[in-house]
Design a protein around this motif. Structure first.
Motif, short mmCIF file in Angstrom:
data_model
loop_
_atom_site.label_atom_id
_atom_site.label_comp_id
_atom_site.label_asym_id
_atom_site.label_seq_id
_atom_site.Cartn_x
_atom_site.Cartn_y
_atom_site.Cartn_z
N ARG A 195 -9.17 -4.45 1.09
CA ARG A 195 -8.85 -3.18 1.77
C ARG A 195 -8.16 -3.46 3.09
NH1 ARG A 195 -13.61 -0.71 -0.60
NH2 ARG A 195 -12.80 0.79 -2.10
N ILE A 233 -4.46 -4.42 2.39
CA ILE A 233 -3.45 -3.44 1.98
C ILE A 233 -3.27 -2.30 2.99
CG2 ILE A 233 -3.75 -3.91 -0.47
CD1 ILE A 233 -5.34 -1.31 -0.70
N LEU A 239 -7.48 2.23 -2.32
CA LEU A 239 -7.81 1.19 -3.31
C LEU A 239 -8.99 1.66 -4.16
CD1 LEU A 239 -7.42 -1.77 -4.34
CD2 LEU A 239 -9.17 -2.41 -2.65
N CYS A 274 -2.49 -7.68 -4.79
CA CYS A 274 -2.65 -6.52 -3.91
C CYS A 274 -1.54 -6.48 -2.86
CB CYS A 274 -4.03 -6.55 -3.20
SG CYS A 274 -5.33 -6.08 -4.36
N VAL A 275 -1.19 -7.64 -2.32
CA VAL A 275 -0.10 -7.68 -1.35
C VAL A 275 1.20 -7.21 -2.02
CG1 VAL A 275 1.38 -9.23 -0.02
CG2 VAL A 275 -1.10 -9.43 0.14
N ARG A 333 1.01 -3.55 -2.42
CA ARG A 333 1.20 -2.91 -1.12
C ARG A 333 2.68 -2.83 -0.76
NH1 ARG A 333 -0.21 -6.82 3.53
NH2 ARG A 333 1.90 -7.45 3.04
N ASP A 334 3.38 -3.95 -1.00
CA ASP A 334 4.79 -4.00 -0.63
C ASP A 334 5.64 -3.07 -1.47
OD1 ASP A 334 4.10 -5.81 1.26
OD2 ASP A 334 4.72 -7.59 0.09
N VAL A 350 -3.69 2.03 -5.19
CA VAL A 350 -3.80 0.79 -5.98
C VAL A 350 -5.11 0.83 -6.74
CG1 VAL A 350 -4.06 -1.71 -5.87
CG2 VAL A 350 -2.40 -0.56 -4.39
N ASP A 382 -0.21 0.00 -9.43
CA ASP A 382 0.17 0.74 -8.24
C ASP A 382 1.09 1.88 -8.64
OD1 ASP A 382 3.17 0.07 -7.90
OD2 ASP A 382 2.26 -1.97 -8.09
#
Lengths: 1260, 97
Positions: free
Chosen positions: A969, A972, A978, A1004-1005, A1008-1009, A1017, A1049
């Motif tokens: 968490r 992100i 999440l 997750c990264v 996020r991007d 997510v 995502d």
């Protein structure tokens, strides 16, 4: 000269015999004289030769009566050879007897020649299709294509020179025009044409046959011209020729004449000229009646009547001489032939005048009479009253008195009784009798001839005849013989079909310069074409129109030596071949008998030509020709073609049979041949197999017929070798089948498209590919047929859509169609219309080659679907890329980690030495942080290269994820929600928990991007059973039970292209410096290292879902003894040996451990460590060693130290795992490992943990 | 005519293959026999190609040859027998004129 001897036994030779002998002996014709009972009276040498095998001496042989009218052919059997003879018979008188003269001409050779010619012609025709005819082949315009010898001969050209020429130019204009009409008629109708035409007396039978080419047009005409002019039969050889009568009468004291039935003089002798005072020439222009005096016309007429009725008459008559004076003569005439009469005339003028004086001096003459050589008799009332001695001698009595009182008729031959009676009557009437030849019979039975005359006198009132006679027997006999000889001579001289002439040599200054023709026969006139009148008396050179008489030398030799000659020669003046026989009747003369052998010569030449043609055809034919005897099958003759095709040597074949040589592959073929020959006499195109000398089988087409050779029935076989043709056919069929198989079975799209790119031909694989029938596809454009996606844009397909201009397939095909270029293995993208369960984007390998199909220029297009291969290749490339990066990372990691270790160690040491509020401390923290990031980077490189050293444990993924949620968490950020959706009853997996963290953090990264601003997510887990069907569609998938971890995502999503590269290392969509491009690659590497697989679903704008499948762990669940503490560093006591070649690592690590309370023995190298251990007297509790060192690795060092320090524990440290301590980067359980770089905390916890635990099991 | 009414005639005609001459000879002798010997003759045609040995008995030198075997004496006539007069004289069916 047996025959002439035989003849002389009966007859003395008389005048004319020599000529008969000469001609008879020289004659090549047999001459036989046969009497009425069929007994042979005479035979010449030629006749004896004909019968030599049958009878030694023909004379006296019972040959048989001859009963032929016209010349007839008879046969002479004997010695197994039948001779053919032409027989002519004519009547003649032989020694006073009726006989028949037979002229026999041997025509055997002619018949044999004719037969041989017929057979030869037959055979040649069988071979050469009517070679005896003029045969030629022309095209419809009249150009000569082929021609045979006969045609060339008729046209008068060389065969070769005729080829290619216009046939009409070789013919006379009017003939050419007619032929042109025929040819046009045949070309127009396509039907054969038969026409006859006559030219210069020659009748030609023409047959024109059309020869059809492809398409049924007449391309040529075969023309046969047959000369059917009937050979002109020889005109009747025998012509009545006027018998030239030669007579001894030239020398007779009596006037002798020959007259015809009209009383015209035909011939007279000199005596007759004397008596009449007319010349012979004058007389032959006169009639007897012209000479008769008016007072004697009555008796003369009576005389002539008697003569024509009885054949005999005698009269006394008054006649008028040439000078007008009246004379008296006696005439005795007899018939000597049809319409011919012979008369004897005696001038009795003087006698009549002296008659009275004679009577008066009777007594005086009595004495004279007594002494007279003439017989004188007196006859009264039929009885002799007086005879003189000469009469007694004549009559065969000793003394005259014997005759007195005898009945006169008893002394006369019966046939003359009637004559004598009439003469006696005339005497009784007081008239005299003319001279007559009387046949008297002597008491001994011998007949004598008397030339007798009688005078009537009255003695004592009684009419008495005084008969005067003269013995003329010798004369009569000679006369008789002469007549016979003459008749005989004429009979064959004139009847001879051979020409004959009699010549004498003409000398000039003792040198023979010419010859004179004395006589010729009718056959001479016919053969030579020279009239008798022109020939007789003329010189040979004049008659034949030459400067020198023909054959003068030879003829002179015969005339001089008497040696007969026979020769055949071409007689230039008349252009005929003649067979001459020359003999000498008397010195200086020669007689020639010749006959025309032109026909025979021509037949011989034609036979030779015919045989040569056969021989040539036989020897030069490329086909196999053999002749076998029908009776036993032996090979009699074979040609080069046979030897070549069958591979035999001539001597191995001749005299053997096909069965011996084992030539027939199938004996039933031979039976078929024999059956065919038996039924029809010929066999055509019998297909059979033959074994050659080398055993190879040859295919042949055999034609055969039965022919006769040297009198034996034979089989003539002609075989055409069709082996090569058969083999070629077989090879072609095989090739066809091969191509067909390829076409049917190749996993390739194969199609032929025309210039409009419409499908003309397409294979089954294409049908499978497009999922429609082949019939349905034909005629469609390629793109539409194969369901190209772009064909949807325009139903016409291929080339009409907007995408088509860039379509590699279409452009390649167009290039081939327009420029004829061949393209191979062109890579092309192809997008198929969507269909269930199929990838629509395909990679095709395209080949395109021009070809002619259905007569048009088309293109053969083959397409290979290489989509899967391309995918696999991409994967392989990916793996190779990863591998190379991994190798690079592995190589760098060891040293790099050591360096990081040093940086981190010294930074820690610095921080400890300064006060917490020291301004530099913050900087030291930054240094440490950056060093830790560098260590992470190194670790990630190793991770995706699967070189990371991991310690997998059996774990529950839900626990792991739950434990990291807080960290995630934070990672992100707050704008992104999440969600965590753990699956119930999740199966265990075996995994390094650190790796789980790496996976989650990276994904997750990444999520996020992808989200700009607010987003969501979702992390979820689930049990999944992967089946084979799924595997088939996903090549990476492995079947079986899996645990799925998915991170989704709702970000920007990815397109296909990005999706394809998403796991590539260093691939990033982020700006420079924002991402390493290693995140997702690390995820991929970890999953692969743990035998799992990844699926990504994403579409632009639709977000993305990464599904990670990890295999379910099926083994024992080993407990998890982790006690993660974050308390103060645990210290301890004991001796630790540290072996590390890298100085910074060795120094910092030793310091950390010492600070923890342990005694540390440090060694720079394994060798130093061994030495130090050996010197050390106390216990070593723990060995901490680098794995990779020069000289010896850590593992081997541990093994060496273990025996002396059984309780010593071991901790390996490394920046990079070699197989020394781990298998494929996975540590065995119980092996302690610390990866560089590590912090003071790491080492403290690790050492404490090890020394607290029980010794590791199973070590050595 | 020298034949007596009760006499039986035996004639044999030799030929060598049925050539045109041979056919003519057979036709001629048959018509002569029918005209002069009807009902009292036998005619035997011998082909020397088939029976060459038979030629020797009657000493045949040439064919066609007609042989009068009965009544005796033996008579031979050679040729195609087209000369009827000669045949009649040869067979003794008519004396010479």
């Amino acid at each position: 000269m047996k025959n002439s001897t035989a003849r002389r036994d009966h007859n003395e030779p008389g005048p004319g015999d020599d000529r008969f002998e000469a001609v008879a002996n020289a004659s090549v014709d047999g001459l036989l004289v046969v009497d009425g009972a069929g007994i042979v009276l005479f035979a010449n040498p030629a006749a004896i030769a004909m019968f030599s095998a049958l009878a030694e001496n023909l004379v006296g042989f019972h040959f048989g009566t001859l009963a032929v009218n016209e010349p007839a052919e008879i046969q002479l059997p004997g010695n197994g050879e039948m001779r053919h003879v032409e027989l002519r018979a004519s009547a003649l008188c032989w020694n006073g007897r009726e006989a028949t003269l037979a002229i026999l001409r041997d025509i055997t050779s002619r018949r044999q020649m004719e037969e041989a010619l017929r057979k030869s012609d037959q055979t040649t025709r069988a071979l050469l299709d009517a070679t005896a005819d003029a045969a030629f082949l022309i095209d419809p315009s009249g150009t000569v294509l082929a021609v045979n010898e006969e045609t060339a001969r008729r046209v008068g050209q060389e065969k070769q020179a005729m080829l290619g020429r216009d046939i009409y130019s070789l013919l006379p204009p009017e003939v050419a025009a007619r032929r042109r009409d025929w040819v046009e008629q045949v070309v127009r109708s396509g039907e054969p044409l038969v026409q006859e035409d006559e030219r210069a007396g020659t009748v030609i039978h023409n047959s024109l046959f059309p020869v059809f080419g492809e398409g049924g047009h007449v391309t040529a005409l075969a023309v046969y011209g047959r000369d059917i002019t009937e050979q002109r039969r020889a005109e009747k050889e025998l012509r009545e020729s006027e018998a030239r009568f030669r007579s001894y009468v030239e020398h007779s004291p009596y006037g002798v004449f020959v007259a015809d039935g009209q009383g015209r003089y035909v011939d007279v002798n000199p005596a007759a000229e004397r008596i009449t005072g007319y010349s012979a020439k004058q007389l032959t222009a006169m009639r007897i009646a012209d000479l008769v005096a008016p007072e004697s016309r009555e008796p003369a007429a009576a005389h002539f009547r008697l003569l024509t009725e009885t054949g005999e008459a005698a009269t006394e008559a008054a006649y008028v001489r040439a000078d007008g004076s009246i004379g008296h003569w006696t005439v005795a005439a007899s018939r000597i032939g049809p319409d011919r009469y012979l008369g004897f005339v005696e001038d009795i003028t003087e006698r009549k005048r002296a008659g009275q004086a004679l009577r008066e001096s009777e007594e005086r003459f009595r004495m004279l009479i007594e002494a007279s050589p003439m017989s004188v008799m007196m006859l009264r009332e039929g009885k002799y009253t007086y005879a003189n001695p000469a009469a007694a001698r004549l009559m065969g009595y000793d003394i005259p008195e014997q005759l007195v009182g005898m009945n006169a008729l008893d002394t006369i031959a019966p046939e003359h009784h009637e004559l004598v009676r009439s003469r006696m009557n005339r005497v009784a009437a007081g008239e005299g009798n003319p001279v007559v030849k009387l046949k008297l019979m002597r008491p001994d039975g011998r007949a004598v001839w008397s030339l007798s005359t009688s005078v009537a006198v009255r003695i004592g009132g009684v009419p008495t005849a005084i008969v005067v006679g003269q013995d003329i027997s010798p004369v009569m006999e000679a006369e008789q013989k002469l007549r016979e000889s003459e008749a005989l001579f004429h009979s064959f001289f004139t009847n001879l079909c051979a020409g004959s002439c009699l010549d004498e040599i003409v000398y000039e200054n003792g040198r023979a310069v010419d010859y004179r023709i004395l006589d010729v026969n009718p056959a001479y006139e016919k053969i030579m074409g020279i009239a008798r009148e022109k020939a007789v008396g003329a010189l040979g050179s004049q008659v034949y129109g030459l400067t020198e008489a023909p054959f003068l030398d030879r003829l002179q030799r015969v005339a001089e030596t008497g040696e007969p000659q026979r020769f055949e020669a071409f007689f230039e003046p008349i252009g005929k071949h003649l067979d001459f026989t020359v003999s000498r009747p008397s010195p200086g003369m020669f007689s020639t008998v010749f006959f025309d052998i032109t026909e025979r010569k021509q037949a011989e030449e034609r036979l030779a030509v015919s045989e040569e043609k056969f021989r040539l055809a036989f020897m030069t034919s490329p086909d196999s020709i053999n002749i076998n005897r029908l009776s036993d099958g032996l090979y009699l003759e074979i040609n080069e073609g046979f030897l070549h095709i069958m591979g035999y040597k001539r001597e191995d074949v001749i005299g053997h049979t096909s069965t011996e040589l084992n030539i027939w592959k199938n004996p039933e073929d031979r039976q078929k041949l024999l059956d065919g020959l038996r039924a029809d006499g010929y066999v055509e195109n019998l297909a059979a197999q033959f074994c050659g000398a080398d055993g190879a089988i040859r295919e042949g087409l055999m034609s055969a017929c039965v022919m006769e050779l040297k009198g034996e029935p034979c089989i003539l076989s002609i075989t055409r070798d069709i082996t090569a043709r058969k083999q070629a056919e077989t090879a072609k069929a095989e090739q066809q089948a091969l191509l067909e198989a390829i076409y049917r079975n190749a996993p390739l799209i194969m199609m032929v498209v025309d210039a409009e790119r419409k499908v003309q031909q397409i294979n089954g694989f294409a049908s499978q590919f497009a999922d429609r029938s082949r019939e349905e596809m034909l005629g469609l454009r390629g793109g539409e047929a194969l369901r190209c996606l772009h064909a949807l844009d325009d139903p016409r397909g291929c080339g009409f859509g907007t995408f088509c201009e860039q379509c590699a397939i279409r452009n390649t095909v167009l290039d081939t169609l327009e420029n004829g270029t061949t393209h191979r293995q062109v890579e092309a993208d192809y997008y198929a219309q969507p269909a269930a369960g199929r990838t629509s984007a395909l990679k095709l390998l395209l080949s395109c080659t021009p070809l002619t199909f259905k007569g048009r220029r088309m293109a053969l297009v083959t397409m290979l679907d290489v989509t899967e291969r391309m995918i696999l290749e991409t994967e392989l490339r990916q793996a190779q890329k990863m591998e190379s990066v991994g190798r690079l990372a592995g190589g760098v990691a060891h040293d790099f980690n050591n360096m990081l270790m040093g940086i981190m160690g010294y930074t820690d040491m610095c921080r400890e030495e300064i006060a917490p509020d020291h301004p530099i401390r913050e900087w030291l923290d930054e240094i440490k942080h950056e060093a830790e990031r560098s260590a992470d980077l190194t670790r990630q490189l190793l991770a995706f290269a699967r070189k990371q050293t991991i310690a997998p444990r059996v774990l529950d993924l839900n626990d792991e994820v739950a434990g990291m949620l807080k960290m995630l968490r934070r990672l992100i950020g707050e704008d992104i929600d999440l969600s965590w959706a753990p699956g119930a009853g999740l199966w265990p997996v075996k995994l390094d928990s650190g790796q789980v963290g790496q996976i989650l953090a990276n994904l997750c990264v990444n999520a996020r991007d992808a989200i700009s601003g607010v987003g969501k997510v979702v992390i979820e887990t689930r049990n999944v059973e992967i089946d084979a069907a799924y595997c088939a569609e996903h090549p990476e998938a492995v079947s079986g039970s899996h645990v799925m971890l998915a991170i989704s995502d709702d970000g920007c999503g990815m397109d296909q292209k990005t999706l394809a590269q998403v796991f590539d290392p260093f691939f990033t969509t982020k700006g420079l410096g924002e991402g390493t491009g290693l995140g997702l690659a690390t995820v991929y590497g970890i999953v692969k290292q743990n035998a799992g697989f990844v699926n990504v679903h994403s579409e632009p704008g639709q977000g993305a879902t990464f599904q990670i499948y990890l295999p379910r762990f099926g083994g024992e669940h080993s407990g998890r003894g982790e006690a993660q503490t974050t308390e103060a560093l645990p210290g301890g006591s004991g001796t630790v040996m540290l072996v590390e070649d890298e100085r910074s690592v060795r120094v910092t690590t030793a310091r950390f451990i010492e600070q923890l309370g342990y005694t540390v023995l440090t060694a720079e190298t394994p060798a130093a460590a061994l030495r130090l251990a050996a010197e050390h007297e106390g216990v070593i509790d723990l060995l901490i060693t680098d794995v990779v060192m020069p000289g010896m690795n850590g593992r081997d060092l541990a093994a060496k130290l273990a025996p002396d320090h059984p309780h010593m524990k071991m901790l390996f440290m490394s920046g990079y795992t070699a197989d020394a301590i781990a298998h494929r980067g996975i540590l065995d359980e119980g092996v302690h490992f610390l990866s560089k770089p590590f912090t003071r905390d790491d080492i403290a916890h690790k050492v404490h943990e090890i020394l607290k635990s029980t010794p590791p099991p199973g070590r050595e | 005519m020298t034949k007596s009414p009760s006499e039986q005639w035996e004639l044999r005609l030799y030929v060598a293959g049925m050539t045109t001459t041979a056919k003519r000879a057979v036709a001629n002798i048959k018509s002569i026999c029918e005209a002069h010997l009807a009902g009292q003759y036998t005619l035997d045609v011998v082909d020397l190609v088939e029976h060459p040995a038979l030629a020797e008995g009657d000493q045949i030198l040439a064919v066609p040859t007609l042989v009068r075997q009965l009544p005796l004496p033996l008579r031979k006539i050679i040729g195609d027998l087209s000369h009827t007069e000669k045949v009649l004289v040869g067979l003794d069916l008519r004396g010479p004129q």
